[in-house]
Design a protein around this motif. Structure first.
Motif, PDB file in Angstrom:
ATOM      1  N   GLU A   1     121.091 109.530  30.429  1.00 55.56           N
ATOM      2  CA  GLU A   1     122.058 109.412  29.344  1.00 55.56           C
ATOM      3  C   GLU A   1     122.202 107.953  28.884  1.00 55.56           C
ATOM      4  O   GLU A   1     122.238 107.677  27.686  1.00 55.56           O
ATOM      5  CB  GLU A   1     123.410 109.963  29.777  1.00 55.56           C
ATOM      6  CG  GLU A   1     124.428 110.018  28.669  1.00 55.56           C
ATOM      7  CD  GLU A   1     125.655 110.814  29.050  1.00 55.56           C
ATOM      8  OE1 GLU A   1     126.248 111.415  28.140  1.00 55.56           O
ATOM      9  OE2 GLU A   1     126.024 110.853  30.242  1.00 55.56           O
ATOM     10  N   GLU A   2     122.253 107.024  29.834  1.00 55.46           N
ATOM     11  CA  GLU A   2     122.343 105.606  29.479  1.00 55.46           C
ATOM     12  C   GLU A   2     121.093 105.142  28.750  1.00 55.46           C
ATOM     13  O   GLU A   2     121.172 104.417  27.748  1.00 55.46           O
ATOM     14  CB  GLU A   2     122.558 104.752  30.734  1.00 55.46           C
ATOM     15  CG  GLU A   2     123.905 104.944  31.377  1.00 55.46           C
ATOM     16  CD  GLU A   2     123.986 104.359  32.777  1.00 55.46           C
ATOM     17  OE1 GLU A   2     125.110 104.010  33.168  1.00 55.46           O
ATOM     18  OE2 GLU A   2     122.952 104.253  33.482  1.00 55.46           O
ATOM     19  N   ALA A   3     119.930 105.562  29.227  1.00 51.02           N
ATOM     20  CA  ALA A   3     118.673 105.176  28.593  1.00 51.02           C
ATOM     21  C   ALA A   3     118.594 105.730  27.171  1.00 51.02           C
ATOM     22  O   ALA A   3     118.143 105.047  26.257  1.00 51.02           O
ATOM     23  CB  ALA A   3     117.489 105.669  29.424  1.00 51.02           C
ATOM     24  N   ALA A   4     119.034 106.956  26.994  1.00 51.49           N
ATOM     25  CA  ALA A   4     119.026 107.551  25.656  1.00 51.49           C
ATOM     26  C   ALA A   4     119.922 106.750  24.721  1.00 51.49           C
ATOM     27  O   ALA A   4     119.536 106.461  23.580  1.00 51.49           O
ATOM     28  CB  ALA A   4     119.483 109.011  25.718  1.00 51.49           C
ATOM     29  N   MET A   5     121.087 106.366  25.193  1.00 49.65           N
ATOM     30  CA  MET A   5     122.010 105.604  24.367  1.00 49.65           C
ATOM     31  C   MET A   5     121.391 104.266  23.959  1.00 49.65           C
ATOM     32  O   MET A   5     121.436 103.889  22.794  1.00 49.65           O
ATOM     33  CB  MET A   5     123.315 105.362  25.124  1.00 49.65           C
ATOM     34  CG  MET A   5     124.361 104.619  24.311  1.00 49.65           C
ATOM     35  SD  MET A   5     125.900 104.354  25.223  1.00 49.65           S
ATOM     36  CE  MET A   5     125.342 103.246  26.510  1.00 49.65           C
ATOM     37  N   VAL A   6     120.774 103.570  24.907  1.00 51.03           N
ATOM     38  CA  VAL A   6     120.146 102.275  24.627  1.00 51.03           C
ATOM     39  C   VAL A   6     119.051 102.410  23.574  1.00 51.03           C
ATOM     40  O   VAL A   6     118.867 101.525  22.743  1.00 51.03           O
ATOM     41  CB  VAL A   6     119.581 101.662  25.932  1.00 51.03           C
ATOM     42  CG1 VAL A   6     118.671 100.486  25.650  1.00 51.03           C
ATOM     43  CG2 VAL A   6     120.707 101.264  26.857  1.00 51.03           C
ATOM     44  N   HIS A   7     118.348 103.538  23.591  1.00 45.98           N
ATOM     45  CA  HIS A   7     117.244 103.748  22.667  1.00 45.98           C
ATOM     46  C   HIS A   7     117.652 104.502  21.397  1.00 45.98           C
ATOM     47  O   HIS A   7     116.802 104.873  20.590  1.00 45.98           O
ATOM     48  CB  HIS A   7     116.100 104.482  23.366  1.00 45.98           C
ATOM     49  CG  HIS A   7     115.420 103.638  24.381  1.00 45.98           C
ATOM     50  ND1 HIS A   7     115.837 103.574  25.696  1.00 45.98           N
ATOM     51  CD2 HIS A   7     114.376 102.783  24.286  1.00 45.98           C
ATOM     52  CE1 HIS A   7     115.064 102.736  26.348  1.00 45.98           C
ATOM     53  NE2 HIS A   7     114.173 102.239  25.522  1.00 45.98           N
ATOM     54  N   GLY A   8     118.947 104.751  21.232  1.00 42.60           N
ATOM     55  CA  GLY A   8     119.420 105.422  20.026  1.00 42.60           C
ATOM     56  C   GLY A   8     119.025 106.882  19.930  1.00 42.60           C
ATOM     57  O   GLY A   8     118.831 107.420  18.839  1.00 42.60           O
ATOM     58  N   ILE A   9     118.917 107.527  21.086  1.00 40.35           N
ATOM     59  CA  ILE A   9     118.503 108.932  21.150  1.00 40.35           C
ATOM     60  C   ILE A   9     119.710 109.783  21.519  1.00 40.35           C
ATOM     61  O   ILE A   9     120.425 109.473  22.483  1.00 40.35           O
ATOM     62  CB  ILE A   9     117.381 109.115  22.203  1.00 40.35           C
ATOM     63  CG1 ILE A   9     116.164 108.259  21.822  1.00 40.35           C
ATOM     64  CG2 ILE A   9     117.012 110.576  22.363  1.00 40.35           C
ATOM     65  CD1 ILE A   9     115.144 108.120  22.935  1.00 40.35           C
ATOM     66  N   ASP A  10     119.940 110.845  20.787  1.00 38.14           N
ATOM     67  CA  ASP A  10     121.035 111.765  21.096  1.00 38.14           C
ATOM     68  C   ASP A  10     120.694 112.503  22.391  1.00 38.14           C
ATOM     69  O   ASP A  10     119.674 113.194  22.470  1.00 38.14           O
ATOM     70  CB  ASP A  10     121.230 112.751  19.939  1.00 38.14           C
ATOM     71  CG  ASP A  10     122.363 113.711  20.197  1.00 38.14           C
ATOM     72  OD1 ASP A  10     122.135 114.718  20.906  1.00 38.14           O
ATOM     73  OD2 ASP A  10     123.471 113.457  19.695  1.00 38.14           O
ATOM     74  N   ILE A  11     121.534 112.362  23.411  1.00 40.97           N
ATOM     75  CA  ILE A  11     121.243 112.938  24.723  1.00 40.97           C
ATOM     76  C   ILE A  11     121.176 114.464  24.680  1.00 40.97           C
ATOM     77  O   ILE A  11     120.335 115.069  25.351  1.00 40.97           O
ATOM     78  CB  ILE A  11     122.227 112.454  25.809  1.00 40.97           C
ATOM     79  CG1 ILE A  11     121.789 112.912  27.218  1.00 40.97           C
ATOM     80  CG2 ILE A  11     123.644 112.919  25.507  1.00 40.97           C
ATOM     81  CD1 ILE A  11     120.438 112.410  27.670  1.00 40.97           C
ATOM     82  N   ASP A  12     122.016 115.093  23.886  1.00 40.85           N
ATOM     83  CA  ASP A  12     121.983 116.560  23.824  1.00 40.85           C
ATOM     84  C   ASP A  12     120.685 117.050  23.180  1.00 40.85           C
ATOM     85  O   ASP A  12     120.097 118.030  23.645  1.00 40.85           O
ATOM     86  CB  ASP A  12     123.200 117.090  23.070  1.00 40.85           C
ATOM     87  CG  ASP A  12     124.502 116.803  23.822  1.00 40.85           C
ATOM     88  OD1 ASP A  12     124.503 116.875  25.071  1.00 40.85           O
ATOM     89  OD2 ASP A  12     125.507 116.490  23.162  1.00 40.85           O
ATOM     90  N   GLU A  13     120.231 116.360  22.149  1.00 40.94           N
ATOM     91  CA  GLU A  13     118.954 116.718  21.527  1.00 40.94           C
ATOM     92  C   GLU A  13     117.802 116.473  22.491  1.00 40.94           C
ATOM     93  O   GLU A  13     116.861 117.272  22.563  1.00 40.94           O
ATOM     94  CB  GLU A  13     118.748 115.922  20.239  1.00 40.94           C
ATOM     95  CG  GLU A  13     119.672 116.348  19.124  1.00 40.94           C
ATOM     96  CD  GLU A  13     119.494 115.511  17.863  1.00 40.94           C
ATOM     97  OE1 GLU A  13     118.509 114.739  17.765  1.00 40.94           O
ATOM     98  OE2 GLU A  13     120.347 115.625  16.968  1.00 40.94           O
ATOM     99  N   LEU A  14     117.876 115.373  23.248  1.00 40.55           N
ATOM    100  CA  LEU A  14     116.827 115.077  24.222  1.00 40.55           C
ATOM    101  C   LEU A  14     116.783 116.141  25.305  1.00 40.55           C
ATOM    102  O   LEU A  14     115.702 116.623  25.667  1.00 40.55           O
ATOM    103  CB  LEU A  14     117.043 113.695  24.844  1.00 40.55           C
ATOM    104  CG  LEU A  14     116.067 113.294  25.938  1.00 40.55           C
ATOM    105  CD1 LEU A  14     114.624 113.307  25.429  1.00 40.55           C
ATOM    106  CD2 LEU A  14     116.434 111.931  26.501  1.00 40.55           C
ATOM    107  N   MET A  15     117.939 116.531  25.823  1.00 38.51           N
ATOM    108  CA  MET A  15     117.967 117.561  26.866  1.00 38.51           C
ATOM    109  C   MET A  15     117.410 118.882  26.346  1.00 38.51           C
ATOM    110  O   MET A  15     116.682 119.577  27.059  1.00 38.51           O
ATOM    111  CB  MET A  15     119.396 117.739  27.398  1.00 38.51           C
ATOM    112  CG  MET A  15     119.948 116.536  28.148  1.00 38.51           C
ATOM    113  SD  MET A  15     118.945 115.993  29.557  1.00 38.51           S
ATOM    114  CE  MET A  15     119.181 117.368  30.687  1.00 38.51           C
ATOM    115  N   GLN A  16     117.724 119.230  25.108  1.00 40.63           N
ATOM    116  CA  GLN A  16     117.193 120.455  24.511  1.00 40.63           C
ATOM    117  C   GLN A  16     115.672 120.365  24.376  1.00 40.63           C
ATOM    118  O   GLN A  16     114.957 121.312  24.699  1.00 40.63           O
ATOM    119  CB  GLN A  16     117.830 120.706  23.147  1.00 40.63           C
ATOM    120  CG  GLN A  16     117.344 121.982  22.494  1.00 40.63           C
ATOM    121  CD  GLN A  16     118.032 122.253  21.155  1.00 40.63           C
ATOM    122  OE1 GLN A  16     119.042 121.658  20.827  1.00 40.63           O
ATOM    123  NE2 GLN A  16     117.461 123.157  20.392  1.00 40.63           N
TER     124      GLN A  16
END
Length: 68
Positions: free
Chosen positions: A43-58
């Protein structure tokens, strides 16, 4: 079959499911080998890279047959 969560660190995820690395790199997480990223949660890595964590998990769930 491997399970991952957004709370797991990048290091834990790569140890659990090493085949997930190309998927994470494909969405922009190119620093998987960086020592700092090993202790960072997905979740922290996604935030740093501007990636929505819920979309990434999906996305990772949809591609589970390629990494689990």
């Amino acid at each position: 079959m491997a399970e991952i969560s957004k709370e797991m660190t990048i290091g834990e995820i790569l140890a659990t499911a090493p085949n997930i690395a190309p998927l994470l790199m494909g969405v922009g997480m190119h620093c998987l080998g960086c020592p700092a990223s090993q202790g960072e949660s997905l979740e922290e890595a996604a935030m740093v890279h501007g990636i929505d964590i819920d979309e990434l998990m999906q996305y990772l769930e949809e591609k589970k047959d390629t990494w689990a």
